[in-house]
Scaffold this active site. Sequence first.
Site, mmCIF file in Angstrom:
data_model
loop_
_atom_site.group_PDB
_atom_site.id
_atom_site.type_symbol
_atom_site.label_atom_id
_atom_site.label_comp_id
_atom_site.label_asym_id
_atom_site.label_seq_id
_atom_site.Cartn_x
_atom_site.Cartn_y
_atom_site.Cartn_z
ATOM 1 N N ASN A 210 2.959 -12.124 1.782
ATOM 2 C CA ASN A 210 3.145 -12.705 0.603
ATOM 3 C C ASN A 210 5.439 -13.343 1.058
ATOM 4 O O ASN A 210 5.506 -13.018 1.589
ATOM 5 C CB ASN A 210 3.318 -11.941 0.122
ATOM 6 C CG ASN A 210 3.308 -10.978 -0.386
ATOM 7 O OD1 ASN A 210 4.531 -10.907 -0.273
ATOM 8 N ND2 ASN A 210 3.023 -9.594 -0.327
ATOM 9 N N ASP A 279 -2.978 -6.674 -0.987
ATOM 10 C CA ASP A 279 -4.110 -5.736 -1.026
ATOM 11 C C ASP A 279 -5.325 -6.055 -0.492
ATOM 12 O O ASP A 279 -6.617 -5.407 -0.261
ATOM 13 C CB ASP A 279 -3.992 -6.468 -2.350
ATOM 14 C CG ASP A 279 -3.480 -6.096 -3.443
ATOM 15 O OD1 ASP A 279 -2.981 -4.815 -3.325
ATOM 16 O OD2 ASP A 279 -3.268 -6.713 -4.699
ATOM 17 N N LYS A 289 -5.882 -14.788 20.439
ATOM 18 C CA LYS A 289 -6.161 -16.235 19.315
ATOM 19 C C LYS A 289 -6.641 -17.032 18.977
ATOM 20 O O LYS A 289 -7.477 -17.752 19.425
ATOM 21 C CB LYS A 289 -4.580 -17.493 19.860
ATOM 22 C CG LYS A 289 -4.255 -18.291 18.996
ATOM 23 C CD LYS A 289 -2.742 -19.540 19.597
ATOM 24 C CE LYS A 289 -3.138 -20.445 18.675
ATOM 25 N NZ LYS A 289 -2.328 -21.532 19.350
ATOM 26 N N PHE A 324 6.770 -1.100 -9.235
ATOM 27 C CA PHE A 324 7.157 -3.070 -9.786
ATOM 28 C C PHE A 324 5.698 -3.947 -10.454
ATOM 29 O O PHE A 324 4.678 -3.467 -9.439
ATOM 30 C CB PHE A 324 7.649 -3.904 -8.864
ATOM 31 C CG PHE A 324 9.426 -3.157 -8.744
ATOM 32 C CD1 PHE A 324 10.198 -2.504 -8.399
ATOM 33 C CD2 PHE A 324 10.388 -4.714 -9.301
ATOM 34 C CE1 PHE A 324 11.192 -1.853 -8.724
ATOM 35 C CE2 PHE A 324 11.752 -4.256 -9.083
ATOM 36 C CZ PHE A 324 11.571 -2.695 -8.536
ATOM 37 N N LYS A 338 -1.627 -0.569 -15.423
ATOM 38 C CA LYS A 338 -0.816 -0.119 -14.372
ATOM 39 C C LYS A 338 -0.043 1.863 -14.491
ATOM 40 O O LYS A 338 -0.268 2.097 -13.446
ATOM 41 C CB LYS A 338 -0.138 -0.872 -13.467
ATOM 42 C CG LYS A 338 -0.277 -2.288 -12.667
ATOM 43 C CD LYS A 338 -0.467 -3.510 -12.307
ATOM 44 C CE LYS A 338 -0.853 -4.584 -11.456
ATOM 45 N NZ LYS A 338 0.453 -5.798 -11.372
ATOM 46 N N LYS A 342 -2.202 4.455 -12.549
ATOM 47 C CA LYS A 342 -1.507 4.602 -10.999
ATOM 48 C C LYS A 342 -0.501 6.122 -10.741
ATOM 49 O O LYS A 342 0.087 6.655 -10.675
ATOM 50 C CB LYS A 342 -1.166 3.755 -10.389
ATOM 51 C CG LYS A 342 -1.279 2.037 -10.290
ATOM 52 C CD LYS A 342 -0.506 1.555 -8.887
ATOM 53 C CE LYS A 342 -1.278 0.430 -9.042
ATOM 54 N NZ LYS A 342 -1.230 -0.761 -7.863
HETATM 55 N N1 CTP Z 1 1.281 -1.181 -4.909
HETATM 56 C C1 CTP Z 1 0.747 -0.234 -3.616
HETATM 57 N N2 CTP Z 1 -0.445 0.128 -2.863
HETATM 58 C C2 CTP Z 1 -1.364 -1.581 -3.449
HETATM 59 C C3 CTP Z 1 -0.956 -2.224 -3.918
HETATM 60 C C4 CTP Z 1 -0.030 -2.155 -4.406
HETATM 61 O O1 CTP Z 1 1.411 0.388 -3.536
HETATM 62 N N3 CTP Z 1 -2.203 -1.609 -2.304
HETATM 63 C C5 CTP Z 1 2.150 -0.942 -5.326
HETATM 64 C C6 CTP Z 1 2.785 -1.978 -5.417
HETATM 65 O O2 CTP Z 1 4.028 -1.591 -4.995
HETATM 66 C C7 CTP Z 1 3.601 -2.086 -7.352
HETATM 67 C C8 CTP Z 1 2.754 -1.476 -7.865
HETATM 68 O O3 CTP Z 1 1.772 -1.163 -6.946
HETATM 69 O O4 CTP Z 1 4.904 -1.190 -7.011
HETATM 70 C C9 CTP Z 1 2.096 -2.892 -8.157
HETATM 71 O O5 CTP Z 1 1.808 -4.063 -7.031
HETATM 72 P P1 CTP Z 1 1.215 -5.085 -7.823
HETATM 73 O O6 CTP Z 1 1.156 -5.897 -6.720
HETATM 74 O O7 CTP Z 1 2.089 -6.260 -8.641
HETATM 75 O O8 CTP Z 1 -0.581 -4.672 -8.653
HETATM 76 P P2 CTP Z 1 -1.875 -4.264 -7.616
HETATM 77 O O9 CTP Z 1 -2.248 -2.594 -7.860
HETATM 78 O O10 CTP Z 1 -1.384 -4.723 -6.393
HETATM 79 O O11 CTP Z 1 -2.606 -4.777 -8.620
HETATM 80 P P3 CTP Z 1 -2.893 -6.478 -8.619
HETATM 81 O O12 CTP Z 1 -2.696 -7.641 -7.380
HETATM 82 O O13 CTP Z 1 -4.403 -6.977 -9.043
HETATM 83 O O14 CTP Z 1 -1.994 -7.255 -9.819
#
Ligand code: CTP
Length: 400
Positions: A210, A279, A289, A324, A338, A342
């Site tokens: 990302n 994710d 490759k 975040f 969230k 969490k």
């Molecule tokens: N986070 C994490 N592990 C993951 C995904 C996210 O620890 N697999 C943490 C990120 O570091 C951040 C928070 O969860 O502090 C929210 O991440 P975000 O990407 O906004 O949310 P997601 O839970 O992944 O949900 P979505 O992508 O559906 O918005």
Amino acid sequence: MLKGKKIVLGVTGGIAVYKAVDLVSKLRKEGAEVRVVMTESAAKFVTPLTFKEISGNAVAVSMWAEAQEFNVEHIALADWADFMVVAPATANILAKAANGIADDLLSTVLLASKTPIILCPAMNCQMYDNPITQNNLKKLADYGFIIMQPGTGRLACGTSGKGRLPEPAEIIAFTKNFIAHKEGDLQGLKILVTAAGTREPIDPVRFVGNRSSGKMGYAVAQVASERGADVVLVSGPSSLIPPANVEVVNVETTREMMNAVLAKYDDMDIVIKAAAVADYCPHEVAEQKIKKATDDALKIVLDKNPDILKKLGELKTKQFLVGFAAETQNLLSNAAEKIKKKNLDMIVANDVTVAGAGFNCDTNVVKFLFPNGEVKSLEKMSKLEVAQALLNEVKAARNK
Ligand code: CTP
């Protein structure tokens, strides 16, 4: 920050001695009181008179000079100082200090001192790279000396490499950072920060990733360290230079990040998860490759990665947990969701579509949300300012 501080500046014999003159002048402009101790070799490059005029204090060179105002000069100087700086520190003084040799005034003051000592090595790059010098530096760090890395560039001897004395302004910034760390309001707290994006390999040359640069997380780690916390920074790949005085654990994938965070979690007081975590990861990682296929589309099946923060929320005992939420729509409701899902104590929400917010820029526009539904909206500000505000909130919420 340096106002009223008593500093003994040790000056040893290298060509960079001229920079130490400017350093004294700048330290005095900051309000510090400086007493200079020179080695005999340093006095061959610049006279003690120059340092006397610039520092406004008598300059000590020899163990055997007539006592000026100190009875036992090496002990008196060591006791007088709030801290010491040695700049430039030659390979010779490093070797002496690392081995407890006290055969002149400066090395004796160093051995007699109980105050913190910042060493600024400066020498020819081959001397610096020599394993003997490197071993001495390691030993000194283990003994508690604070070592400022020399700069890289063209050296006085004509070669290029590592060994240049940093500019006086850089030495002062390093010194201030050190003092802030010693006197900061977050002293005694252990804070883990995650930063940057994780990457999931597809094959040996490609990955799913990302746009996160790591700037927000690195800013939080820097400010937390400057305010005195013991900081561990678990970082995905990033081109940023990690802040000083921070333990860095480099990871690549989400699972690596999870393992690194879990290994430290029990010990932490505060965890701030600024990382943009992938994710999903490819179901299979190709060993070679992947070649261009003849059919048009390449399909990659992705598996769900563990949610690190959710796991931390489940395992939470004493830790204050900050997440975040980077959103492109329904910012407040998604972020509030969230917090619950969490088990967080606070979330920093930002709409990454807003100008001046989100990935790869130096500013951010955020809102802080709390489990009781409270929302605090901040103006657009630098990521360092967001980090300050964030840590203020964490401190206040923990003290409630
Ligand atoms: N986070 C994490 N592990 C993951 C995904 C996210 O620890 N697999 C943490 C990120 O570091 C951040 C928070 O969860 O502090 C929210 O991440 P975000 O990407 O906004 O949310 P997601 O839970 O992944 O949900 P979505 O992508 O559906 O918005």
